[in-house]
Scaffold this active site. Structure first.
Site, PDB file in Angstrom:
ATOM      1  N   GLU A 161       0.797   2.857   3.866  1.00  7.91           N
ATOM      2  CA  GLU A 161      -0.509   2.207   3.730  1.00  7.91           C
ATOM      3  C   GLU A 161      -0.383   0.770   3.272  1.00  7.91           C
ATOM      4  OE1 GLU A 161      -3.291   4.522   1.252  1.00  7.91           O
ATOM      5  OE2 GLU A 161      -1.726   6.048   1.329  1.00  7.91           O
TER       6      GLU A 161
ATOM      7  N   SER B  79       1.941  -2.106 -15.148  1.00  7.62           N
ATOM      8  CA  SER B  79       0.891  -1.092 -15.274  1.00  7.62           C
ATOM      9  C   SER B  79       0.987  -0.481 -16.660  1.00  7.62           C
ATOM     10  CB  SER B  79       1.081  -0.010 -14.205  1.00  7.62           C
ATOM     11  OG  SER B  79       0.926  -0.592 -12.931  1.00  7.62           O
TER      12      SER B  79
ATOM     13  N   CYS C 259      -2.606   9.143 -10.224  1.00  3.07           N
ATOM     14  CA  CYS C 259      -2.363   8.396  -8.979  1.00  3.07           C
ATOM     15  C   CYS C 259      -2.157   9.324  -7.783  1.00  3.07           C
ATOM     16  CB  CYS C 259      -1.130   7.510  -9.163  1.00  3.07           C
ATOM     17  SG  CYS C 259      -0.713   6.535  -7.706  1.00  3.07           S
TER      18      CYS C 259
ATOM     19  N   ASN D  17     -10.283   4.251  -8.921  1.00  2.00           N
ATOM     20  CA  ASN D  17     -10.777   4.815  -7.663  1.00  2.00           C
ATOM     21  C   ASN D  17     -10.611   6.324  -7.712  1.00  2.00           C
ATOM     22  OD1 ASN D  17     -11.757   2.893  -5.728  1.00  2.00           O
ATOM     23  ND2 ASN D  17      -9.696   2.070  -5.577  1.00  2.00           N
TER      24      ASN D  17
ATOM     25  N   CYS E  29       2.762   9.323 -11.998  1.00  2.00           N
ATOM     26  CA  CYS E  29       1.619   8.991 -12.867  1.00  2.00           C
ATOM     27  C   CYS E  29       0.500  10.002 -12.603  1.00  2.00           C
ATOM     28  CB  CYS E  29       1.136   7.571 -12.596  1.00  2.00           C
ATOM     29  SG  CYS E  29       2.394   6.326 -12.953  1.00  2.00           S
TER      30      CYS E  29
ATOM     31  N   CYS F 252      -4.318   3.674  -4.041  1.00  2.00           N
ATOM     32  CA  CYS F 252      -2.931   3.927  -3.641  1.00  2.00           C
ATOM     33  C   CYS F 252      -2.722   5.352  -3.164  1.00  2.00           C
ATOM     34  CB  CYS F 252      -1.995   3.739  -4.817  1.00  2.00           C
ATOM     35  SG  CYS F 252      -2.329   2.289  -5.748  1.00  2.00           S
TER      36      CYS F 252
ATOM     37  N   SER G 140       4.259  -5.442  -8.972  1.00  2.00           N
ATOM     38  CA  SER G 140       3.721  -4.589 -10.028  1.00  2.00           C
ATOM     39  C   SER G 140       4.666  -3.428 -10.294  1.00  2.00           C
ATOM     40  CB  SER G 140       2.351  -4.065  -9.581  1.00  2.00           C
ATOM     41  OG  SER G 140       1.835  -3.163 -10.517  1.00  2.00           O
TER      42      SER G 140
ATOM     43  N   CYS H 298       6.080   8.386  -3.750  1.00  2.00           N
ATOM     44  CA  CYS H 298       6.502   7.790  -5.018  1.00  2.00           C
ATOM     45  C   CYS H 298       6.961   8.893  -5.966  1.00  2.00           C
ATOM     46  CB  CYS H 298       5.334   7.030  -5.648  1.00  2.00           C
ATOM     47  SG  CYS H 298       5.782   6.140  -7.157  1.00  2.00           S
TER      48      CYS H 298
ATOM     49  N   CYS I  79      -2.038  -6.028   0.125  1.00  3.47           N
ATOM     50  CA  CYS I  79      -1.385  -5.111  -0.810  1.00  3.47           C
ATOM     51  C   CYS I  79      -0.377  -4.283  -0.010  1.00  3.47           C
ATOM     52  CB  CYS I  79      -2.453  -4.217  -1.444  1.00  3.47           C
ATOM     53  SG  CYS I  79      -1.762  -2.978  -2.554  1.00  3.47           S
TER      54      CYS I  79
ATOM     55  N   GLY J 236       4.462   3.444  -4.016  1.00  2.00           N
ATOM     56  CA  GLY J 236       5.867   3.250  -4.370  1.00  2.00           C
ATOM     57  C   GLY J 236       6.058   2.407  -5.606  1.00  2.00           C
ATOM     58  N   GLU J 237       7.276   2.458  -6.129  1.00  3.75           N
ATOM     59  CA  GLU J 237       7.626   1.659  -7.305  1.00  3.75           C
ATOM     60  C   GLU J 237       8.621   0.583  -6.851  1.00  3.75           C
ATOM     61  OE1 GLU J 237       6.912   0.947 -10.473  1.00  3.75           O
ATOM     62  OE2 GLU J 237       8.706  -0.311 -10.424  1.00  3.75           O
TER      63      GLU J 237
ATOM     64  N   HIS K 208      -1.951   0.903 -18.827  1.00  4.06           N
ATOM     65  CA  HIS K 208      -2.828   2.083 -18.779  1.00  4.06           C
ATOM     66  C   HIS K 208      -2.983   2.880 -20.069  1.00  4.06           C
ATOM     67  CE1 HIS K 208      -2.829   0.921 -14.707  1.00  4.06           C
ATOM     68  NE2 HIS K 208      -1.917   1.722 -14.237  1.00  4.06           N
TER      69      HIS K 208
HETATM   70  N1  SAH Z   1       4.407   1.551  -8.973  1.00  2.00           N
HETATM   71  C1  SAH Z   1       3.848   0.264  -9.229  1.00  2.00           C
HETATM   72  C2  SAH Z   1       3.068  -0.327  -8.081  1.00  2.00           C
HETATM   73  C3  SAH Z   1       2.162   0.562  -7.292  1.00  2.00           C
HETATM   74  S1  SAH Z   1       0.718   1.177  -8.088  1.00  2.00           S
HETATM   75  C4  SAH Z   1       3.017   0.294 -10.498  1.00  2.00           C
HETATM   76  O1  SAH Z   1       2.851   1.361 -11.076  1.00  2.00           O
HETATM   77  O2  SAH Z   1       2.567  -0.748 -10.948  1.00  2.00           O
HETATM   78  C5  SAH Z   1      -0.326  -0.214  -8.239  1.00  2.00           C
HETATM   79  C6  SAH Z   1      -1.394  -0.076  -9.299  1.00  2.00           C
HETATM   80  O3  SAH Z   1      -2.439   0.815  -8.878  1.00  2.00           O
HETATM   81  C7  SAH Z   1      -0.858   0.502 -10.589  1.00  2.00           C
HETATM   82  O4  SAH Z   1      -1.380  -0.206 -11.683  1.00  2.00           O
HETATM   83  C8  SAH Z   1      -1.418   1.911 -10.536  1.00  2.00           C
HETATM   84  O5  SAH Z   1      -1.434   2.487 -11.797  1.00  2.00           O
HETATM   85  C9  SAH Z   1      -2.770   1.684  -9.938  1.00  2.00           C
HETATM   86  N2  SAH Z   1      -3.447   2.902  -9.448  1.00  2.00           N
HETATM   87  C10 SAH Z   1      -2.930   4.088  -9.142  1.00  2.00           C
HETATM   88  N3  SAH Z   1      -3.886   4.956  -8.762  1.00  2.00           N
HETATM   89  C11 SAH Z   1      -5.054   4.294  -8.840  1.00  2.00           C
HETATM   90  C12 SAH Z   1      -6.410   4.653  -8.579  1.00  2.00           C
HETATM   91  N4  SAH Z   1      -6.735   5.863  -8.167  1.00  2.00           N
HETATM   92  N5  SAH Z   1      -7.365   3.706  -8.783  1.00  2.00           N
HETATM   93  C13 SAH Z   1      -7.033   2.462  -9.162  1.00  2.00           C
HETATM   94  N6  SAH Z   1      -5.763   2.065  -9.412  1.00  2.00           N
HETATM   95  C14 SAH Z   1      -4.794   2.970  -9.262  1.00  2.00           C
END
Ligand code: SAH
Length: 343
Positions: free
Chosen positions: A90, A215, A117, A291, A114, A334, A192, A110, A103, A160-161, A217
């Site tokens: 995506e 990130s 996610c 989201n 988390c 994501c 990120s 991944c 993006c 992905g990370e 959180h």
């Molecule tokens: N793995 C990396 C990059 C991908 S995620 C990271 O964790 O930063 C990119 C961002 O989207 C992260 O901050 C992640 O926590 C956030 N994210 C994940 N799920 C989400 C959701 N449902 N709504 C909004 N942001 C979300």
């Protein structure tokens, strides 16, 4: 056969040298690929027939297949790309007042796990190669070409990370950043990470001008352990030590991302903990609406609570922004689209 889009300018020049061709043609070829965005070697009119036939033997110019393209009411476009091996990836095109932003995903699935996610719903299948990352950006630029628009910003915040696929992500960014490549300024590229400390330390030493986003959180280990398993390997004190090292080397402002999860991480105490954590750092925190993901119980904070949280941080002298929601009518969080396509 190798994709030509996986070669940095340096790689291409080395290839030319090794094959008895003049390395200065590398820049010309790059411009055909990334400025003119040709789809056929024969369109490279200032490159000799002999060179072109050698390159045709060694490289392919294939683009990505668009499996679906969803357009949101706010203009956000979500692409689901299909890779050669059928893997689905995506990418999202967003419109901001400062321009167009893409993006990009860095892996297929991944492994960071988390809890909120959608990406982690499907475990990592594999890393994306540099060309697969570059091509996401090129495909989005080609979509923008239809209206004569230019992609100006890149965020590696898709599935992905990025620091779990460090080399390929960095190579892809160098191609995207190259003045003869997609020519997107380093300061318009953000990477990120969920907090993989070895990657942060490595990145710190490279002295690249890309923005680094973390990130966060959660402002304490107890909650962060629950939300983000990576915190068990690299707890906040270890993470912040690496980040302070990054700041010392780079003199760049860090970005923290903070999802607003209703009743989970949006209390007054937690706002104060954030302020304590970020004290004295050259950093700002971006509060992000969550989201909704069907498979997860998390909800985004109410607008009222989001504003209250924002005000609390402001009052404590924290540099803070509250992000507007984009594309929530098209599963732009994501991993959501990919997860649905694979159901
Ligand atoms: N793995 C990396 C990059 C991908 S995620 C990271 O964790 O930063 C990119 C961002 O989207 C992260 O901050 C992640 O926590 C956030 N994210 C994940 N799920 C989400 C959701 N449902 N709504 C909004 N942001 C979300």
């Amino acid at each position: 056969m190798r994709s030509i889009y996986g070669l940095s300018l340096n790689d291409l020049e080395t290839y030319l040298k090794e094959n008895d061709m003049k390395p200065f043609h590398g820049k010309q070829i790059f411009k055909w690929l990334y400025h003119k965005r040709i789809e056929d070697f024969d369109a490279m009119s200032d490159i000799s027939k002999k060179m072109l036939s050698k390159m045709k033997e060694d490289f392919e110019l294939d683009l990505l297949k668009i499996r679906s393209l969803q357009v949101s009411k706010d203009g956000t476009k979500k692409f689901l790309f299909e890779m050669k091996d059928g893997a689905l990836v995506e990418s999202v095109l967003m419109i901001f007042d400062y321009g167009y932003s893409a993006c990009l995903s860095s892996q297929v699935g991944c492994n960071m796990g988390c809890s909120f996610c959608a990406s982690g719903l499907l475990k990592k299948q594999r890393d994306l190669s540099a060309d697969e990352i570059v091509l996401q950006a090129l495909m989005i630029q080609k979509e923008l070409d239809k209206d004569g628009n230019r992609l100006g910003n890149i965020v590696v915040m898709g599935t992905g990370e990025p620091f779990d696929n460090y080399d390929n992500v960095m190579k892809a960014m160098s191609i995207i950043n190259d003045p003869n490549g997609l020519e997107i300024g380093a300061r318009h590229i953000s990477i990120s990470t969920c907090g993989l400390v070895p990657g942060i330390r490595r990145f710190a030493k490279e002295n690249l001008q890309y923005n680094l986003a973390i990130s966060l959180h959660a402002p304490n280990n107890e909650l962060r352990d629950k939300l983000m398993p990576v915190n068990k390997a690299y707890p906040l004190e270890v993470l912040f030590e690496a980040l302070k090292e990054y700041c010392a080397y780079n003199n760049r402002r860090l970005t923290f991302e903070y999802l607003l999860l209703k009743g989970v991480n949006d209390s007054t105490t937690q706002a104060n903990q954030i302020a304590d954590l970020l004290k004295g750092m050259n950093a700002y925190i971006n509060l992000i609406p969550y989201n909704k993901v069907d498979e997860k119980d998390f909800e985004t904070s109410s607008d009222e609570n989001a504003l209250r949280f924002y005000d609390l941080l402001k009052k404590r002298g924290v540099a803070v922004t509250l992000r507007q929601k984009k594309g929530d009518d098209i599963d732009a969080a994501c991993g959501q689209l990919r997860a649905k396509a694979l159901k």
